[in-house]
Structure formats: C-alpha cells, structure tokens
Design an enzyme around this catalytic site. Sequence first.
Site, PDB file in Angstrom:
ATOM      1  N   ALA A 113       0.048  -0.083  -1.270  1.00 27.03           N
ATOM      2  CA  ALA A 113      -1.095  -0.980  -1.068  1.00 27.03           C
ATOM      3  C   ALA A 113      -2.331  -0.214  -0.618  1.00 27.03           C
ATOM      4  O   ALA A 113      -2.249   0.711   0.195  1.00 27.03           O
ATOM      5  CB  ALA A 113      -0.744  -2.035  -0.018  1.00 27.03           C
ATOM      6  N   CYS A 123      -1.116   2.322   1.955  1.00 28.91           N
ATOM      7  CA  CYS A 123      -0.228   3.227   1.216  1.00 28.91           C
ATOM      8  C   CYS A 123       1.222   3.086   1.671  1.00 28.91           C
ATOM      9  O   CYS A 123       2.023   4.020   1.552  1.00 28.91           O
ATOM     10  CB  CYS A 123      -0.706   4.675   1.346  1.00 28.91           C
ATOM     11  SG  CYS A 123      -2.404   4.907   0.775  1.00 28.91           S
TER      12      CYS A 123
END
Length: 230
Positions: free
Chosen positions: A70, A194
């Site tokens: 993400a 992430c």
Amino acid sequence: MKVIHLGRADYVPTWRAMQAFAARPFGMEGEELWLCEHPPVFTLGMAGRPEHVLAAGGIDVVQTDRGGQATYHGPGQVVAYPLINLGERPYFVKEYVHRLEEAVIRTLGEWGLPGHRVAGAPGIYIRLQDPYSHAPLPQRPMRRLPGTPAPQPDFTGLAKISALGIKVSRQHAYHGVALNVDMALEPFERINPCGHAGLPAIDLSSIGVRASWDEAASALAAHLTRLLAP
C-alpha cells in the site's frame, strides 16, 4: 528519453495509459518519462493486502498491477513514471530498482539532504532526529553470504520520503517512483506504508527544505534521465 509533464492527473487513466504505452513495440527511441502529481488516492500492488489500508475515508483505493503493497499519492508529491525498454539495457530489474533509488538519493543531495536505503525495504528513508547526517545506517543493505535469508527491515528512527513500485511486461517497464515534496502527510497514517505498520512518512518541507514541486520534479527527471540511459 522524452520527458512529458502531465500536471495534475487522475491515477486510473494515467495507469491505463501506461499499460497501453508499454504494450506497443518500442525501443530506446520511443521511451518516455512522465512526471505528474495525483489527486488523493491509495494504491495496492499486485499482492497488496486490503487490510493494509486501515481507514480510507473518502479516498479511493485502487488495486493496481505494480509490485509492492500500500502507498498514498496526493498533491505535493512528484510522481515519475519511466516508460522504458529494459531489453535495451545491460542490467536487470534489481539494478533498475537500484537506479531509481539512486536518482532519488542524488535529487535529495541537491539540497544537502542524505537519503538512505534500508535492507529488505525498497525506497528511500530519512533520519528523523538528524536528517542531515551522512553517517551510514546500521540497517543499510550489506553484502551477505549466498543462501542466507534477507534481513527483516528495521525502520528505527527513520521515515520514508520516497516509495517505488514497478511493473515489467515483455521487458517494458512502467510505474515508477514517488518523492514527497510538500504534501499532507496525514493520509499515510491511514495505511501501513508498503505493508509496514507504524512506518512514518516525511516530505521535504517537513525537514525545512524549501523546494517547489517544479524544482524537485526537474531535478528528479534530470537524474533519472542520466541514470537510466543505456
């Protein structure tokens, strides 16, 4: 490499345009570098887990085809998309990622700011307490014996200033790298950036660097063009 300034561009149409560009045959002469900023959007990589978006609120979440987990894009962030043919270069994907990171490191260096790599976690990081320290990180990537496992990322005392995620299809690379310049950082608190819970984000303005979006974009484009040349 032809540099194209897209300005403020919605994420999904830009992504679809990258896919279409990468799907056509091209060599070095057809390569482009797209620079833009996106309206607020959360994106998930191919293996991205929806639970890493903790509270999207009114921000769209897009499952895309890049690598990684993400991340957040928003105004005040420079997003650079190199659309290149890796088949024309004497290096592979790992070296390509290294060069994307190096372009960010050299861009930060123009303002005297050292960017750091963390073993096992692509992207570029800044020391929170002493952002201008050039001392090597203890958690920096280091040579390890063949067959030994990759280290678990250690983000102690760090914040992320640049994220990257790429896609390579038939040797054509797209997606790219983002650099936080002067943006609202609160949306990063709504995700596990992430995939890492509690990892803070930072931008140039928070450190006291007075760089405009155009200045940062121009510097990043120059370093990418130089480092990605065949």
